[in-house]
Design a protein around this motif. Structure first.
Motif, PDB file in Angstrom:
ATOM      1  N   LYS A 141       0.819  -1.206   0.000  1.00 51.78           N
ATOM      2  CA  LYS A 141       0.000   0.000   0.000  1.00 51.78           C
ATOM      3  C   LYS A 141       0.859   1.264   0.000  1.00 51.78           C
ATOM      4  CE  LYS A 141      -3.684  -2.287   2.579  1.00 51.78           C
ATOM      5  NZ  LYS A 141      -4.530  -2.495   1.397  1.00 51.78           N
ATOM      6  N   LEU A 142       0.356   2.279  -0.685  1.00 50.40           N
ATOM      7  CA  LEU A 142       0.924   3.627  -0.625  1.00 50.40           C
ATOM      8  C   LEU A 142      -0.156   4.552  -0.096  1.00 50.40           C
ATOM      9  CD1 LEU A 142       3.063   5.814  -1.220  1.00 50.40           C
ATOM     10  CD2 LEU A 142       2.082   5.999  -3.514  1.00 50.40           C
ATOM     11  N   SER A 143       0.087   5.142   1.068  1.00 48.01           N
ATOM     12  CA  SER A 143      -0.876   6.071   1.669  1.00 48.01           C
ATOM     13  C   SER A 143      -0.345   7.487   1.540  1.00 48.01           C
ATOM     14  CB  SER A 143      -1.092   5.731   3.147  1.00 48.01           C
ATOM     15  OG  SER A 143      -1.583   4.410   3.301  1.00 48.01           O
ATOM     16  N   GLU A 144      -1.217   8.411   1.111  1.00 42.31           N
ATOM     17  CA  GLU A 144      -0.853   9.825   0.996  1.00 42.31           C
ATOM     18  C   GLU A 144      -1.749  10.630   1.929  1.00 42.31           C
ATOM     19  OE1 GLU A 144       0.180  11.073  -3.269  1.00 42.31           O
ATOM     20  OE2 GLU A 144      -1.297   9.464  -3.498  1.00 42.31           O
ATOM     21  N   PHE A 145      -1.141  11.549   2.663  1.00 41.18           N
ATOM     22  CA  PHE A 145      -1.896  12.375   3.591  1.00 41.18           C
ATOM     23  C   PHE A 145      -1.574  13.849   3.359  1.00 41.18           C
ATOM     24  CE2 PHE A 145      -0.437   8.534   5.959  1.00 41.18           C
ATOM     25  CZ  PHE A 145      -1.638   7.841   5.926  1.00 41.18           C
ATOM     26  N   TYR A 156       2.408  17.487   3.310  1.00 38.11           N
ATOM     27  CA  TYR A 156       2.135  16.309   2.485  1.00 38.11           C
ATOM     28  C   TYR A 156       3.039  15.157   2.930  1.00 38.11           C
ATOM     29  CZ  TYR A 156       2.341  13.163  -1.565  1.00 38.11           C
ATOM     30  OH  TYR A 156       2.329  12.068  -2.377  1.00 38.11           O
ATOM     31  N   SER A 157       2.442  13.994   3.128  1.00 37.90           N
ATOM     32  CA  SER A 157       3.208  12.812   3.521  1.00 37.90           C
ATOM     33  C   SER A 157       2.844  11.646   2.618  1.00 37.90           C
ATOM     34  CB  SER A 157       2.918  12.427   4.980  1.00 37.90           C
ATOM     35  OG  SER A 157       3.199  13.486   5.856  1.00 37.90           O
ATOM     36  N   ALA A 158       3.835  10.805   2.316  1.00 39.11           N
ATOM     37  CA  ALA A 158       3.613   9.583   1.550  1.00 39.11           C
ATOM     38  C   ALA A 158       4.278   8.442   2.301  1.00 39.11           C
ATOM     39  CB  ALA A 158       4.187   9.710   0.146  1.00 39.11           C
ATOM     40  N   VAL A 159       3.501   7.382   2.583  1.00 36.92           N
ATOM     41  CA  VAL A 159       3.973   6.289   3.438  1.00 36.92           C
ATOM     42  C   VAL A 159       3.705   4.947   2.770  1.00 36.92           C
ATOM     43  CG1 VAL A 159       3.830   5.234   5.721  1.00 36.92           C
ATOM     44  CG2 VAL A 159       3.428   7.692   5.459  1.00 36.92           C
ATOM     45  N   LEU A 160       4.718   4.101   2.696  1.00 36.31           N
ATOM     46  CA  LEU A 160       4.564   2.732   2.223  1.00 36.31           C
ATOM     47  C   LEU A 160       4.282   1.828   3.414  1.00 36.31           C
ATOM     48  CD1 LEU A 160       7.553   2.461  -0.270  1.00 36.31           C
ATOM     49  CD2 LEU A 160       5.132   2.339  -0.890  1.00 36.31           C
ATOM     50  N   SER A 161       3.398   0.856   3.215  1.00 40.52           N
ATOM     51  CA  SER A 161       3.070  -0.048   4.314  1.00 40.52           C
ATOM     52  C   SER A 161       2.447  -1.323   3.773  1.00 40.52           C
ATOM     53  CB  SER A 161       2.100   0.626   5.290  1.00 40.52           C
ATOM     54  OG  SER A 161       0.841   0.803   4.664  1.00 40.52           O
ATOM     55  N   ASN A 162       2.138  -2.223   4.700  1.00 39.71           N
ATOM     56  CA  ASN A 162       1.376  -3.423   4.368  1.00 39.71           C
ATOM     57  C   ASN A 162       0.083  -3.457   5.172  1.00 39.71           C
ATOM     58  OD1 ASN A 162       3.084  -5.199   2.504  1.00 39.71           O
ATOM     59  ND2 ASN A 162       4.539  -4.549   4.054  1.00 39.71           N
ATOM     60  N   THR A 204       6.724  16.752   3.669  1.00 37.11           N
ATOM     61  CA  THR A 204       7.210  18.079   3.299  1.00 37.11           C
ATOM     62  C   THR A 204       6.063  19.078   3.235  1.00 37.11           C
ATOM     63  OG1 THR A 204       8.486  19.283   1.629  1.00 37.11           O
ATOM     64  CG2 THR A 204       6.939  17.651   0.820  1.00 37.11           C
ATOM     65  N   ARG A 205       6.395  20.352   3.355  1.00 34.90           N
ATOM     66  CA  ARG A 205       5.391  21.387   3.125  1.00 34.90           C
ATOM     67  C   ARG A 205       4.996  21.341   1.660  1.00 34.90           C
ATOM     68  NH1 ARG A 205       4.518  25.199   7.018  1.00 34.90           N
ATOM     69  NH2 ARG A 205       3.535  26.556   5.479  1.00 34.90           N
ATOM     70  N   ARG A 206       3.711  21.405   1.406  1.00 38.87           N
ATOM     71  CA  ARG A 206       3.229  21.323   0.035  1.00 38.87           C
ATOM     72  C   ARG A 206       3.017  22.705  -0.523  1.00 38.87           C
ATOM     73  NH1 ARG A 206      -2.447  18.706  -1.553  1.00 38.87           N
ATOM     74  NH2 ARG A 206      -3.103  20.845  -1.134  1.00 38.87           N
ATOM     75  N   GLU A 207       3.870  23.051  -1.496  1.00 39.71           N
ATOM     76  CA  GLU A 207       3.739  24.352  -2.160  1.00 39.71           C
ATOM     77  C   GLU A 207       2.848  24.246  -3.381  1.00 39.71           C
ATOM     78  OE1 GLU A 207       4.973  26.777  -0.602  1.00 39.71           O
ATOM     79  OE2 GLU A 207       6.223  25.656   0.800  1.00 39.71           O
ATOM     80  N   ASP A 208       2.756  23.021  -3.922  1.00 38.93           N
ATOM     81  CA  ASP A 208       2.029  22.798  -5.177  1.00 38.93           C
ATOM     82  C   ASP A 208       0.668  22.198  -4.865  1.00 38.93           C
ATOM     83  OD1 ASP A 208       2.660  20.742  -8.136  1.00 38.93           O
ATOM     84  OD2 ASP A 208       1.047  22.130  -7.643  1.00 38.93           O
ATOM     85  N   GLU A 209      -0.417  22.915  -5.135  1.00 43.44           N
ATOM     86  CA  GLU A 209      -1.753  22.428  -4.809  1.00 43.44           C
ATOM     87  C   GLU A 209      -2.198  21.262  -5.689  1.00 43.44           C
ATOM     88  OE1 GLU A 209      -3.627  23.246  -2.224  1.00 43.44           O
ATOM     89  OE2 GLU A 209      -1.945  24.464  -1.586  1.00 43.44           O
ATOM     90  N   THR A 210      -1.389  20.893  -6.699  1.00 41.78           N
ATOM     91  CA  THR A 210      -1.763  19.767  -7.561  1.00 41.78           C
ATOM     92  C   THR A 210      -1.187  18.471  -7.035  1.00 41.78           C
ATOM     93  OG1 THR A 210       0.175  19.978  -8.996  1.00 41.78           O
ATOM     94  CG2 THR A 210      -1.774  21.263  -9.575  1.00 41.78           C
ATOM     95  N   SER A 211      -0.439  18.507  -5.937  1.00 45.77           N
ATOM     96  CA  SER A 211       0.169  17.293  -5.420  1.00 45.77           C
ATOM     97  C   SER A 211      -0.878  16.381  -4.809  1.00 45.77           C
ATOM     98  CB  SER A 211       1.249  17.647  -4.410  1.00 45.77           C
ATOM     99  OG  SER A 211       0.707  18.396  -3.352  1.00 45.77           O
ATOM    100  N   GLY A 212      -0.431  15.207  -4.376  1.00 44.11           N
ATOM    101  CA  GLY A 212      -1.329  14.124  -4.041  1.00 44.11           C
ATOM    102  C   GLY A 212      -2.258  14.356  -2.876  1.00 44.11           C
ATOM    103  N   GLU A 213      -3.410  13.729  -2.963  1.00 45.95           N
ATOM    104  CA  GLU A 213      -4.361  13.663  -1.868  1.00 45.95           C
ATOM    105  C   GLU A 213      -4.481  12.205  -1.453  1.00 45.95           C
ATOM    106  OE1 GLU A 213      -5.739  16.215  -0.501  1.00 45.95           O
ATOM    107  OE2 GLU A 213      -5.339  17.795  -1.963  1.00 45.95           O
ATOM    108  N   LYS A 214      -5.009  12.014  -0.247  1.00 46.62           N
ATOM    109  CA  LYS A 214      -5.183  10.644   0.214  1.00 46.62           C
ATOM    110  C   LYS A 214      -6.204   9.929  -0.652  1.00 46.62           C
ATOM    111  CE  LYS A 214      -6.820   7.956   4.047  1.00 46.62           C
ATOM    112  NZ  LYS A 214      -7.461   7.909   5.342  1.00 46.62           N
TER     113      LYS A 214
END
Length: 214
Positions: A141-145, A156-162, A204-214
């Motif tokens: 799984k890849l979770s984005e927050f 913005y955070s991106a986490v790999l998990s099971n 990281t701080r998200r400067e780009d509003e087009t970056s990922g959402e959960k």
């Protein structure tokens, strides 16, 4: 004389065409590899990662390489966001990333998604004070927050998990529970609940509003 001249021209033309063919073949191969990536073969991955230099200026110019140094003025996350967008759509994808040690050495990462699971490879061979190895791990799984910081900015955070993760607080909770079990001597890394530690790729701080959402 005329036959000899025609023969020489013919041979020269054949050699030129042959060289052009070889050049186009290698160019096509390089472009195909750049698009498809090295896949999941470890030797191909090592060969691919070994091409990168240890110089930040080179990394900053490479449009296929994400810089994930967790420092806003060094980050170059467009390649990562492109990768994450494909993953959210269920499409196979891959990305290479780099961050830096305190001494300025490069640590490279390769992440491959086949539509089902992720192969994550860490390359520490350029780290003068590291173990100089390639480490690999598999995740499902890849979770984005995206969360609001105390100053009102967006993190913005991106986490790999099971496992299913719902927030960065959930990730921290899992770490606390795992460490508590390790201290108690009851931790089993093979259990379905944990399997492996969640791994934070980016925060990281998200400067780009087009970056990922959960």
């Amino acid at each position: 004389m005329e036959k000899s001249k025609k023969l020489r021209i013919g041979i020269t033309t054949a050699i030129i065409l042959c060289l052009l063919g070889v050049g186009l073949y290698f160019l096509w191969g390089a472009l195909a590899e750049r698009k498809a990536g090295p896949g999941t073969d470890m030797e191909a991955i090592k060969k691919y990662l070994s091409r990168y230099s240890n110089d930040y200026e080179d990394h900053a110019k490479d449009k296929k390489l994400a810089v994930i140094d967790h420092i806003p003025n060094l980050n170059k996350l467009e390649p990562w966001y492109d990768f994450a967008e494909k993953v959210r759509a269920g499409e196979p994808a891959w990305v290479t990333m780099v961050e830096y040690t305190i001494e300025g050495d490069s640590i490279f990462y390769y992440l491959h998604y086949d539509g089902t699971e992720f192969l994550y490879v860490k390359d520490t061979t350029r780290d003068k004070f590291g173990s100089h190895v390639y480490l690999k791990e598999k995740f499902t799984k890849l979770s984005e927050f995206t969360e609001t910081a105390k100053d009102g900015g967006t993190i913005y955070s991106a986490v790999l998990s099971n496992m299913e993760l719902t927030s960065t607080e959930h990730v921290e909770q899992m770490f606390r529970e795992v460490y508590a079990e390790m201290e108690a001597g009851t931790y089993d890394p093979e259990t379905a609940e944990y399997q492996r530690f969640p791994y934070t790729i980016i925060q990281t701080r998200r400067e780009d509003e087009t970056s990922g959402e959960k």
